[in-house]
Design a protein around this motif. Sequence first.
Motif, PDB file in Angstrom:
ATOM      1  N   ALA A 167       0.737  -1.078  -0.039  1.00 41.71           N
ATOM      2  CA  ALA A 167      -0.100   0.076  -0.002  1.00 41.71           C
ATOM      3  C   ALA A 167       1.011   1.371   0.101  1.00 41.71           C
ATOM      4  N   TYR A 187       1.303   4.146  -3.042  1.00 41.48           N
ATOM      5  CA  TYR A 187       0.898   5.525  -2.727  1.00 41.48           C
ATOM      6  C   TYR A 187       2.128   6.388  -2.793  1.00 41.48           C
ATOM      7  N   THR A 190      -4.637   7.158  -6.545  1.00 42.86           N
ATOM      8  CA  THR A 190      -5.027   7.476  -5.160  1.00 42.86           C
ATOM      9  C   THR A 190      -6.425   7.665  -4.908  1.00 42.86           C
ATOM     10  N   PHE A 209      -5.741   6.205   1.524  1.00 35.63           N
ATOM     11  CA  PHE A 209      -5.512   5.478   0.417  1.00 35.63           C
ATOM     12  C   PHE A 209      -4.730   4.060   0.876  1.00 35.63           C
ATOM     13  N   THR A 259      -6.186   0.256   0.657  1.00 35.30           N
ATOM     14  CA  THR A 259      -5.293  -0.620  -0.138  1.00 35.30           C
ATOM     15  C   THR A 259      -4.871  -1.997   0.688  1.00 35.30           C
ATOM     16  N   TYR A 260      -4.604  -1.450   2.048  1.00 35.08           N
ATOM     17  CA  TYR A 260      -3.942  -2.805   2.971  1.00 35.08           C
ATOM     18  C   TYR A 260      -5.171  -3.538   3.020  1.00 35.08           C
ATOM     19  N   VAL A 312      -4.753  -6.905  -4.983  1.00 38.50           N
ATOM     20  CA  VAL A 312      -3.739  -5.756  -5.646  1.00 38.50           C
ATOM     21  C   VAL A 312      -4.052  -5.231  -6.955  1.00 38.50           C
ATOM     22  N   VAL A 350      -6.712  -2.814  -7.106  1.00 36.38           N
ATOM     23  CA  VAL A 350      -6.228  -1.423  -6.620  1.00 36.38           C
ATOM     24  C   VAL A 350      -5.545  -0.827  -7.712  1.00 36.38           C
ATOM     25  N   ARG A 356      -7.879   0.672 -10.085  1.00 30.18           N
ATOM     26  CA  ARG A 356      -8.837   1.536  -9.580  1.00 30.18           C
ATOM     27  C   ARG A 356     -10.166   1.029  -9.515  1.00 30.18           C
ATOM     28  N   GLU A 389     -11.713  -1.041  -6.633  1.00 28.12           N
ATOM     29  CA  GLU A 389     -12.005  -1.669  -5.648  1.00 28.12           C
ATOM     30  C   GLU A 389     -13.478  -2.149  -5.314  1.00 28.12           C
TER      31      GLU A 389
END
Length: 361
Positions: A146, A150, A159, A177, A181-182, A280, A283, A286, A288
């Motif tokens: 993450a 970033y 982001t 973000f 992401t995590y 991942v 993410v 873009r 999610e």
Amino acid sequence: MLVYLTDYLTQFHSGFGVFQYLTLRVIFGVLTALSIAFLVGPTMIRRLKIKQGVGQPIREDGPISHLGKVGTPTMGGLLILVAMIVSTLLWADLANRYVWIVLLVTIAFGVIGYIDDYKKLILKDPKGLSSRRKFTYQSIVGFVAAVVLYVFAQSAVETQLIVPFFKDIAIDMGLMFIIMTYCVIVGSSNAVNFTDGLDGLAIMPTILVGGALGLFAYTTGHSKFAEYLTIPYVSGVGEVAVFCGAIVGAGLGFLWFNAYPAQVFMGDIGALALGAALGVVAVVVRQEIVLFIMGGVFVVETLSVIIQVVSYKLTGKRVFRMAPLHHHYELKGWPEPRIIVRFWIITLILVLFGLATLKLR
């Protein structure tokens, strides 16, 4: 790797230039991963069976039908990872940062799963890797990934949180973000792991969602398509489509051996890695929220575990006969193939709904 070789060979014959096309490399990525799985699969399964003996322990409190699976080798996820990694290294542009990010995150989660499986199956330690330690390792990898995404973001959209169905809504996340992401990477990894409980149950939804994310990667990384579809354009992310193609090919190859009745189980090495891979990829392209939609089966399976645990701790009662959800239906008397195929059908519907967000804005 072959991108550079074929580019060099174009000076001798212009026909090699065709391998510079991303769509062709995605197709070859699928076929290469599938071929590797077919070729390596039988030998790997035999060796796993010799090494593991009785195979993965079967839960005594689980459905009675599972007792017949004693002796089935596990760690078949190693086959998936080998096929995915080799195919991606062959057909993707290795100068692309997104390719390395998705690869390294997938490998790292695969290593965590491998340690757990190895301790349980080879060292015969029934506890394997403790839940706390496993989650700690996952958290470290997820957090590092993450932060990297970033810090090395090259445009604002990388982001932002993109809301599907609304072409003008993009929320600037800032440092949030990293947290989002995590959660997506670690949550997706564990969600696929919870779903991996029946023959072929987890791998087909992974194939369908991975293939759909590959389409998102291709369109998001193509300026003209992104403009036409009014989706965010992220330069270079199209190469991730090759990785997604490798997921599809490796997954189909594994399903050949994992279909009911399974010759091999995926194990944590495969489930944790594939879940992290989907997370991942979602993410970097873009999407999610769309992953949450398309991976609805994974989400519901995870929620069933959370609800079961919370309900039992607070009231002493269970909501489901057994969690995750697929075991609930088993104990209700549904045959295993029926559960598997119905979950596949639900996933297909959800994936189509997710793909509809490309145009419905």
